[in-house]
Motif scaffolding. Structure first.
Motif, short mmCIF file in Angstrom:
data_model
loop_
_atom_site.label_atom_id
_atom_site.label_comp_id
_atom_site.label_asym_id
_atom_site.label_seq_id
_atom_site.Cartn_x
_atom_site.Cartn_y
_atom_site.Cartn_z
N PHE A 176 0.81 -1.22 0.00
CA PHE A 176 0.00 0.00 0.00
C PHE A 176 0.84 1.27 0.00
O PHE A 176 0.29 2.37 -0.08
CB PHE A 176 -0.94 0.00 1.21
CG PHE A 176 -2.15 -0.87 1.03
CD1 PHE A 176 -3.34 -0.34 0.54
CD2 PHE A 176 -2.09 -2.22 1.31
CE1 PHE A 176 -4.45 -1.14 0.35
CE2 PHE A 176 -3.19 -3.04 1.14
CZ PHE A 176 -4.39 -2.50 0.65
N SER A 181 -1.80 2.90 -8.99
CA SER A 181 -3.24 3.05 -8.83
C SER A 181 -3.78 2.07 -7.80
O SER A 181 -3.12 1.07 -7.44
CB SER A 181 -3.95 2.86 -10.17
OG SER A 181 -3.73 1.54 -10.65
N VAL A 182 -4.99 2.31 -7.35
CA VAL A 182 -5.64 1.41 -6.39
C VAL A 182 -5.86 0.03 -7.01
O VAL A 182 -5.73 -1.00 -6.33
CB VAL A 182 -6.98 2.02 -5.92
CG1 VAL A 182 -7.70 1.07 -4.97
CG2 VAL A 182 -6.75 3.36 -5.24
N TRP A 183 -6.16 0.00 -8.30
CA TRP A 183 -6.38 -1.28 -8.98
C TRP A 183 -5.11 -2.12 -8.99
O TRP A 183 -5.16 -3.33 -8.78
CB TRP A 183 -6.87 -1.02 -10.39
CG TRP A 183 -7.12 -2.25 -11.21
CD1 TRP A 183 -6.57 -2.57 -12.41
CD2 TRP A 183 -8.00 -3.34 -10.88
NE1 TRP A 183 -7.03 -3.77 -12.86
CE2 TRP A 183 -7.92 -4.28 -11.95
CE3 TRP A 183 -8.84 -3.61 -9.81
CZ2 TRP A 183 -8.64 -5.46 -11.95
CZ3 TRP A 183 -9.56 -4.80 -9.81
CH2 TRP A 183 -9.45 -5.71 -10.87
N ILE A 185 -2.74 -1.98 -6.75
CA ILE A 185 -2.53 -2.44 -5.38
C ILE A 185 -3.41 -3.64 -5.07
O ILE A 185 -2.97 -4.62 -4.44
CB ILE A 185 -2.82 -1.28 -4.40
CG1 ILE A 185 -1.78 -0.17 -4.58
CG2 ILE A 185 -2.82 -1.78 -2.96
CD1 ILE A 185 -2.04 1.06 -3.75
N ILE A 186 -4.65 -3.62 -5.54
CA ILE A 186 -5.57 -4.74 -5.34
C ILE A 186 -5.06 -5.98 -6.06
O ILE A 186 -5.10 -7.10 -5.52
CB ILE A 186 -6.99 -4.38 -5.79
CG1 ILE A 186 -7.56 -3.27 -4.91
CG2 ILE A 186 -7.90 -5.59 -5.77
CD1 ILE A 186 -8.89 -2.73 -5.38
#
Length: 406
Positions: A176, A181-183, A185-186
């Motif tokens: 994190f 991007s958040v995607w 990280i997921i």
């Protein structure tokens, strides 16, 4: 906290746990990931586990859901790597990209192998734990049996409450903190962090089971020390005769045979996941080291976060291989001590039966060695880590020859 820990380790007033209850903290973590298909009941008075009816369906559904989730996100992650327009840093070139994809696939293959083996060997797991409990109860207690059992329980608790928790927090912090991007990280969390935590939990389960076998062998060693001390001692021309012990070599030999059988069950149940884990660790060592080399020498685009991430990931692989190698080494060392103490027993003034028992036990140890292997391809002992590191260094030297230097 430290005061209660000291009381737990050294106080005799603390109730001594049963052998199978030692694995209880780790059992909840394993069940959380669906790696233990059965739900069981732990008892404070009985030396065996009781399976809950129809629990295999719910636990298997948990494992299947995790596998399907990882496969789906693996496909999305591979698609993201090759078709996303977002800057992906350390995986820009073709060779790092392919190594990156192979590493994801290797992690998924390990998880699939671990879950399939867990389902196939679900009854073997129960048999192993129950056999460990009954063997410990039936064998004669040594002088340090309570210390051995408390130390083993302490190690199991530390693995669950400290090691696994710290590894999880470290992976979350590194993931994190990336500048993506958040995607992204997921995707990394579901295709790297989750499979690796499953791998850590599976290896921890294997390690604790082997340490329980080591505890049985350590108790046998303590009994051998007691047998060795019960011999005639000559002082100033007089012979001091110590009282004869009620222990027999036959009891120790039966405990040794049961420990060997349990070791065999553990080896057969875990050799497929360990083989898949070894292949994945070997590739990750090469892949991450090559990414660092490529980013520093060839492109010069490796960021500080990428360098730290790759370095920590290399340490993860070394830790997994080290734990596997340590368990095999500890097992062989404890079995070797038994052989040494068996040969150190005095045979003077022994009757024929005792002499034949010593000879039979010695011959048994010659043909039933405590060695752990992965389908006989390589031994799971101290040589594993050395061979893997040296082989990875050799392949890395070959791999860097294909890099196009500026």
């Amino acid at each position: 906290m430290f005061k209660s820990l000291k009381v737990f380790l050294f106080s005799s007033s603390v109730e001594l746990p049963l052998m199978q209850n030692i694995i209880k903290p780790l059992y909840f973590v394993i069940s959380l990931f669906g790696l233990f298909p059965y739900s069981v009941q732990f008892s404070k008075s009985k030396s065996f586990l009781k399976i809950k009816n129809k629990s295999v369906y719910v636990n298997s559904l948990c494992g299947i859901s995790i596998i399907l989730t990882m496969i789906a996100f693996t496909i999305l992650h591979v698609q993201y790597i090759f078709f996303s327009t977002e800057y992906i840093g350390m995986t820009e070139d073709f060779v790092p990209q392919m190594n990156y994809v192979i590493e994801i696939v290797a992690l998924v293959i390990f998880c699939i192998t671990a879950y399939i083996c867990a389902f196939i060997n679900r009854e073997v797991y129960i048999k192993i734990i129950n056999s460990l409990g009954t063997t410990w109860v039936e064998m004669p207690p040594g002088r340090n049996c309570e210390t051995i059992l408390r130390r083993l329980q302490f190690q199991s608790s530390i693995i669950v409450m400290t090691v696994l928790l710290l590894l999880l927090l470290l992976q979350i912090c590194v993931n994190f903190s990336r500048n993506n991007s958040v995607w992204k990280i997921i995707l990394v969390a579901t295709t790297f962090n989750l499979p690796q935590m499953i791998q850590f939990v599976s290896i921890a389960f294997y390690y604790v089971l082997i340490m329980m076998v080591v505890a049985i062998l350590a108790n046998i060693n303590d009994i051998f020390l007691e047998l060795d001390s019960n011999r005639n001692i000559k002082t100033d021309g007089f012979i001091k005769v110590k009282p004869k012990t009620t222990l027999s070599l036959r009891q120790l030999e039966l405990a040794y045979i049961k420990a060997f059988e349990i070791k065999t069950y553990i080896n057969r149940a875990f050799q497929a996941p360990i083989l898949a884990s070894s292949i994945q660790c070997f590739h990750s060592l090469i892949c991450e080291a090559h990414i660092i080399y490529h980013g520093l020498v060839i492109d010069g685009t490796l960021t500080t976060h990428d360098f730290v991430n790759c370095s920590i990931w290399i340490l993860y692989q070394v830790l997994k291989v080290y734990v596997i190698a340590l368990s095999g080494t500890r097992l062989k060392e404890e079995a070797l001590k038994i052989g040494q103490r068996l040969h150190n027993l005095s045979i003077e003034k022994q009757d024929l039966r005792s002499f034949l028992e010593i000879q039979h036990f010695s011959s048994l140890m010659t043909y039933q060695r405590f060695e752990l292997t992965a389908y006989e391809y390589f031994q799971l002992d101290g040589t594993l880590l050395y061979n893997m590191l040296t082989s990875a260094a050799m392949y890395l030297i070959i791999l860097v020859q294909f890099d196009n230097r500026p």
